[in-house]
Each structure stands twice: as C-alpha cells, then as structure tokens.
Design a protein around this motif. Structure first.
Motif, PDB file in Angstrom:
ATOM      1  N   ARG A 195       1.066  -1.271   0.191  1.00  0.00           N
ATOM      2  CA  ARG A 195      -0.098  -0.040  -0.045  1.00  0.00           C
ATOM      3  C   ARG A 195       0.894   1.237   0.038  1.00  0.00           C
ATOM      4  O   ARG A 195       0.319   2.308  -0.276  1.00  0.00           O
ATOM      5  N   MET A 196       2.200   1.121   0.230  1.00  0.00           N
ATOM      6  CA  MET A 196       3.189   2.368   0.329  1.00  0.00           C
ATOM      7  C   MET A 196       3.247   3.071  -1.025  1.00  0.00           C
ATOM      8  O   MET A 196       3.927   2.406  -1.875  1.00  0.00           O
ATOM      9  N   LYS A 197       3.055   4.165  -1.310  1.00  0.00           N
ATOM     10  CA  LYS A 197       2.950   4.760  -2.384  1.00  0.00           C
ATOM     11  C   LYS A 197       4.601   5.335  -2.533  1.00  0.00           C
ATOM     12  O   LYS A 197       5.172   5.495  -3.412  1.00  0.00           O
ATOM     13  N   SER A 198       4.905   5.951  -1.342  1.00  0.00           N
ATOM     14  CA  SER A 198       6.199   6.518  -1.290  1.00  0.00           C
ATOM     15  C   SER A 198       7.338   5.654  -1.158  1.00  0.00           C
ATOM     16  O   SER A 198       7.306   4.293  -1.233  1.00  0.00           O
ATOM     17  N   ASP A 199       8.559   6.230  -1.798  1.00  0.00           N
ATOM     18  CA  ASP A 199       9.832   5.399  -1.811  1.00  0.00           C
ATOM     19  C   ASP A 199      10.111   5.163  -0.466  1.00  0.00           C
ATOM     20  O   ASP A 199      10.301   5.990   0.431  1.00  0.00           O
ATOM     21  N   LEU A 200      10.464   3.850   0.028  1.00  0.00           N
ATOM     22  CA  LEU A 200      10.875   3.536   1.140  1.00  0.00           C
ATOM     23  C   LEU A 200      12.296   3.882   1.627  1.00  0.00           C
ATOM     24  O   LEU A 200      12.656   4.396   2.685  1.00  0.00           O
ATOM     25  N   VAL A 201      13.091   3.770   0.698  1.00  0.00           N
ATOM     26  CA  VAL A 201      14.713   3.864   0.900  1.00  0.00           C
ATOM     27  C   VAL A 201      15.084   5.374   1.451  1.00  0.00           C
ATOM     28  O   VAL A 201      15.604   5.462   2.502  1.00  0.00           O
ATOM     29  N   PRO A 202      14.411   6.493   1.110  1.00  0.00           N
ATOM     30  CA  PRO A 202      14.717   7.723   1.734  1.00  0.00           C
ATOM     31  C   PRO A 202      14.437   7.777   3.297  1.00  0.00           C
ATOM     32  O   PRO A 202      15.243   8.434   3.956  1.00  0.00           O
ATOM     33  N   LEU A 203      13.289   7.147   3.580  1.00  0.00           N
ATOM     34  CA  LEU A 203      12.837   7.097   4.759  1.00  0.00           C
ATOM     35  C   LEU A 203      13.852   6.481   5.870  1.00  0.00           C
ATOM     36  O   LEU A 203      14.257   6.584   6.689  1.00  0.00           O
ATOM     37  N   LEU A 204      14.158   5.029   5.138  1.00  0.00           N
ATOM     38  CA  LEU A 204      15.141   4.145   5.992  1.00  0.00           C
ATOM     39  C   LEU A 204      16.445   4.815   6.178  1.00  0.00           C
ATOM     40  O   LEU A 204      17.099   4.778   7.169  1.00  0.00           O
ATOM     41  N   LEU A 205      17.010   5.628   5.086  1.00  0.00           N
ATOM     42  CA  LEU A 205      18.180   6.499   4.920  1.00  0.00           C
ATOM     43  C   LEU A 205      18.227   7.554   6.316  1.00  0.00           C
ATOM     44  O   LEU A 205      19.051   7.611   6.930  1.00  0.00           O
ATOM     45  N   ALA A 206      17.016   7.982   6.154  1.00  0.00           N
ATOM     46  CA  ALA A 206      16.920   9.296   7.187  1.00  0.00           C
ATOM     47  C   ALA A 206      17.072   8.737   8.578  1.00  0.00           C
ATOM     48  O   ALA A 206      17.522   9.288   9.694  1.00  0.00           O
ATOM     49  N   SER A 228       7.650  12.582   4.877  1.00  0.00           N
ATOM     50  CA  SER A 228       6.144  11.954   5.080  1.00  0.00           C
ATOM     51  C   SER A 228       5.962  10.787   4.189  1.00  0.00           C
ATOM     52  O   SER A 228       6.805  10.366   3.617  1.00  0.00           O
ATOM     53  N   ILE A 229       4.853   9.914   4.311  1.00  0.00           N
ATOM     54  CA  ILE A 229       4.601   8.919   3.658  1.00  0.00           C
ATOM     55  C   ILE A 229       3.160   8.975   2.925  1.00  0.00           C
ATOM     56  O   ILE A 229       2.398   9.332   3.540  1.00  0.00           O
ATOM     57  N   GLU A 230       3.036   8.631   1.659  1.00  0.00           N
ATOM     58  CA  GLU A 230       1.840   8.715   0.835  1.00  0.00           C
ATOM     59  C   GLU A 230       1.556   7.210   0.896  1.00  0.00           C
ATOM     60  O   GLU A 230       2.275   6.177   0.466  1.00  0.00           O
ATOM     61  N   TRP A 231       0.274   6.970   0.822  1.00  0.00           N
ATOM     62  CA  TRP A 231      -0.459   5.717   0.630  1.00  0.00           C
ATOM     63  C   TRP A 231      -1.522   5.626  -0.232  1.00  0.00           C
ATOM     64  O   TRP A 231      -2.033   6.442  -0.757  1.00  0.00           O
ATOM     65  N   HIS A 232      -1.504   4.538  -1.150  1.00  0.00           N
ATOM     66  CA  HIS A 232      -2.437   4.252  -2.123  1.00  0.00           C
ATOM     67  C   HIS A 232      -3.649   3.834  -1.285  1.00  0.00           C
ATOM     68  O   HIS A 232      -3.663   3.503  -0.115  1.00  0.00           O
ATOM     69  N   ASP A 233      -4.784   4.519  -1.993  1.00  0.00           N
ATOM     70  CA  ASP A 233      -6.241   4.292  -1.383  1.00  0.00           C
ATOM     71  C   ASP A 233      -6.708   2.821  -1.157  1.00  0.00           C
ATOM     72  O   ASP A 233      -7.560   2.503  -0.558  1.00  0.00           O
ATOM     73  N   GLN A 234      -6.040   2.048  -1.976  1.00  0.00           N
ATOM     74  CA  GLN A 234      -6.390   0.637  -1.988  1.00  0.00           C
ATOM     75  C   GLN A 234      -6.171  -0.026  -0.804  1.00  0.00           C
ATOM     76  O   GLN A 234      -5.236   0.346   0.036  1.00  0.00           O
ATOM     77  N   ALA A 235      -6.988  -1.137  -0.359  1.00  0.00           N
ATOM     78  CA  ALA A 235      -6.776  -2.145   0.588  1.00  0.00           C
ATOM     79  C   ALA A 235      -5.940  -3.420   0.154  1.00  0.00           C
ATOM     80  O   ALA A 235      -5.576  -3.520  -0.991  1.00  0.00           O
TER      81      ALA A 235
END
Length: 424
Positions: A299-310, A320-327
């Motif tokens: 469901r995660m729309k954002s790139d995970l790597v910049p978050l892990l690196l930060a 911040s994190i963007e999410w797909h509307d889908q379940a």
C-alpha cells in the motif's frame, strides 16, 4: 546505493521487493534470503545471528545501508556493531531493542511513562507467580520474557492452565532462556490492531493501520503463531483511536526511551487492544511485523529507501509517507502441523499461476530451492498478498491466489480480513 537486507522470511522478501522499486538503488543483497528474494537480490549464505560476518561483508562490499528485518540480530547488537565501524544501518540499538527482547523491560517502560496497558507482575519464582495468578483470576496471560518467535504467549482460560504455563517456562522446558523470567498480566478484551510507526528517536511518522491474525485456526481459535495473515487498513483504528495510539502509546514510548538514555530509531510496532474507542498496549516489537509488513509495503506509495536512510542518519524531519487508497491483504499459507512440528521438503506448485493474477504478489517465507523445485522449509511458507479497491475485493483476489497454490498438507485460515467487513 548498495543495500543489504538482513533476514530470510516473508517480511524480508517484502522489504527487498519494495526497496528494488527505488531509483536510488543499484544493488540489493539479502542474507540469507530465500527463493523469492533471489529474483530481486543476491542472496548470501550468512545467518542473521552471524553479525560479525554480516559486518565483514558490508565493509568489503561497500554497503551504503543495511536494513535489519528480524528481532534476533537487533537483540544481539548488530546496529551498535555496524555503527561502531561507520556502516549505516536501519534499526534500533541493542539497548533500544529491549522493548521487544524483554517483555519485563517493555512493561516497566509502559508503567513508568503512563502508556496504557494491562496490570502485570514480573516473576522468576513459581510461588510468587502462582499467588499473582490466584489473586488476579482467569482468564489470564502468561508471557515468556525473552524472544520466542511470536509464540511465547499463553492465554490461559483457567488458573491451573496459567500455573502450568509458568511452571513450564520457569523450569526452562518451554522456551529455554527466553522463559527464565515471566510476565503475568490481566486478560484484556476487545479487538486487536497493529500500529506501526517509523522514528529517528524524536520525530515519529505513523504507518497505515493494520490487523494481524495470530491464532492458527479460523475464528481466532487454537494456539498463537507468528501470524496467519494481515490486512490494511484496519477499520477498528478510527481517527480517534489513531490519535490516541500516536499520543498515548507510540510518542510516549519514543520519548520514554530517549529519557532512559537509549533513543529508539527504526520501526516501533505497538500491538494494541481496542475497546470502546480506548486503546491499551499488549506489546511492543522492534521491527516490521510479519505478516503486516507485506500489505503495508504494497500500500505504500512513497519510496521506502529515503525513509530508511533518514532514520539511519538520525533525522526524519521533513519526510512524510503517501499511501495508495486501495486495501491490501496477506494470507499466510503454512505447513501441516504448524505451529507445532512440521515437515519440510514438500514440493510447492502454483506460485507462478498465482502471481499472474492482477495485483497479487506471493512473498516467500519458509521456502527453499531443491533440484530446481521450490519446496517447503519453514512453518509459515508463503504470504499471498493482494491489492483491491475495497477490503472485500482484496480478500477475494488474495484467496484466488491461494487456491492456485498447493502442497501436501497445506493449511491456511479462510477468514483473514473478515473482521474488517463487519465494520464497513
């Protein structure tokens, strides 16, 4: 960037799958990995507990970021070791990972920093634990203090059952050293939810809500497992519950850990019990849940790597994190006999057919390759994960995938996500 993912289960396959989508990444290694990660990463024959070997590889290969999946290497201090040698790594320090590695530490932290949880006692002697059980009454919960692969929790329906569980643990028969100290706590009623957040030790970003299904059989019957399925979002986590989980549980835990001198950096996972709009904390985990990780990352729309690196660099501000509307829903397919003894080496068919379905991904957990075949190699074998415009659509699609896969004695729950349908 060169990324090293440490672990070999469904969670780590999902992490590799998501990391591989980042334009920042040029090479992924996974130790030890599994047949699923092998199509996206170079698997390494290094066990998760061999932290010196993992460091040696990271240094020799010039790894830019290591990502720790399971709790064991965290509890062994892999983050401290990598940081000592200047290798960036995502995960909490050994001291911070005690939030999962020691249930007594975790409960004491909750008590000290006013995090809502069940009344409890910590015991190393059987008579004192028995007295607490008789005073509290049943049902009651007995937990091994240390790591027990998600299985060190006994929900005792009678005082006699609870006392037997304490005796088994403290005698060392049930969970070895993990049960040399026990936590006994009141039984909470309500609906469970998984609330995960990513933090640099100060700034906290919540992930989407999720719900795990721990019991082996439909209707939450039978013994607990490491997780038989999960879905996201979880309707039980309303906006009000979300706010309480953030303010009363996760933020207080992060602030409390900092006050204790062991700033928490990584994924903090709060297992919650929700009742009448109020939350109480069942447990903390120091990493992504498995199988919650699978639907969350789908469901995660954002790139995970910049978050892990930060987080590895200690500054998550501005992210911040963007999410797909889908379940999304993950149905775990397990070996016959799990969570007890189970066979290995049974040939699995239908994985490719399942993955040809729209928005279905099959994450490998307990698999191996033998003579060109994919075979069972663990208790939880596969996590069939699907997206859908609604929870109902995601459930239907995931089970379409499940029906295409088979091996001798395969078992799975047929009610994953059913609780969500009752709240929609």
């Amino acid at each position: 960037m060169k990324i090293l993912v440490i672990g070999g289960g469904g969670r780590e396959h999902a992490l590799v799958w998501k990391i591989a989508q980042s334009p920042l990444v040029t090479q992924i290694y996974c130790a030890p990995g599994n047949p699923g990660t092998a199509s996206l990463a170079t698997n390494l024959p290094i066990k998760v507990e061999e932290i010196d070997k993992l460091l040696g590889f990271a240094k020799s290969e010039g790894i830019d970021l290591a990502v720790v999946g399971p709790e064991l290497p965290l509890s062994l201090g892999i983050v401290d070791l990598f940081r000592e040698y200047g290798v960036r790594i995502f995960g909490p320090s050994r001291a911070a990972a005690r939030i999962e590695a020691s249930k007594a530490f975790s409960k004491d932290l909750m008590h000290k920093y006013n995090i809502p949880t069940a009344a409890y006692g910590v015991f190393t002697e059987i008579p004192a634990a028995e007295a607490f059980i008789r005073k509290t009454g049943a049902p009651i919960v007995v937990k091994a203090d240390g790591l027990a692969a998600g299985k060190g929790v006994i929900i005792a329906q009678t005082e006699a059952e609870a006392i037997e569980a304490v005796q088994d643990m403290l005698s060392g028969n049930a969970f070895g050293d993990a049960g040399s100290r026990v936590v006994v706590e009141e039984f909470l009623t309500g609906e469970e939810a998984s609330f995960l957040a990513i933090t640099d030790g100060r700034f906290v970003i919540p992930l989407a809500s999720a719900q795990d299904h721990k019991a082996i059989f439909d209707g939450d019957q039978g013994p607990n497992t490491g997780g038989m399925g999960a879905y996201s979002p979880a309707p039980v986590v309303t906006a009000e519950v979300h706010q309480k989980a953030m303010e009363q549980v996760v933020q207080r835990a992060v602030d409390g850990m900092a006050a204790e001198g062991c700033a928490y950096q990584g994924i903090v996972y709060a297992g919650l019990m929700v009742k009448d709009g109020e939350v109480k904390t069942l447990e903390f985990n120091a990493r992504f849940g498995d199988p919650e990780c699978q639907p969350l990352l789908m469901r995660m729309k954002s790139d995970l790597v910049p978050l892990l690196l930060a987080v590895a660099e200690g500054d998550l501000s501005g992210h911040s994190i963007e999410w797909h509307d889908q379940a999304a829903i993950c149905v775990v397919m397990a070996a016959e006999g799990y969570p007890g003894d189970y066979p290995k080496g049974d040939s699995i068919t239908g994985i490719e057919a399942a993955e040809q379905l729209t928005d279905v991904t099959v994450f490998h957990a307990g698999t191996a390759e033998k003579d060109g075949r994919i075979v069972t190699a663990g208790g939880r074998v596969l996590g069939v994960t699907a997206l859908g415009n609604t929870v109902a659509a995601a459930i239907e699609r995931a089970y379409q995938g499940v029906e295409k896969i088979s091996w001798r004695g395969v078992q799975f729950r047929r009610d994953i996500g059913k609780k969500a349908l009752g709240r929609i």
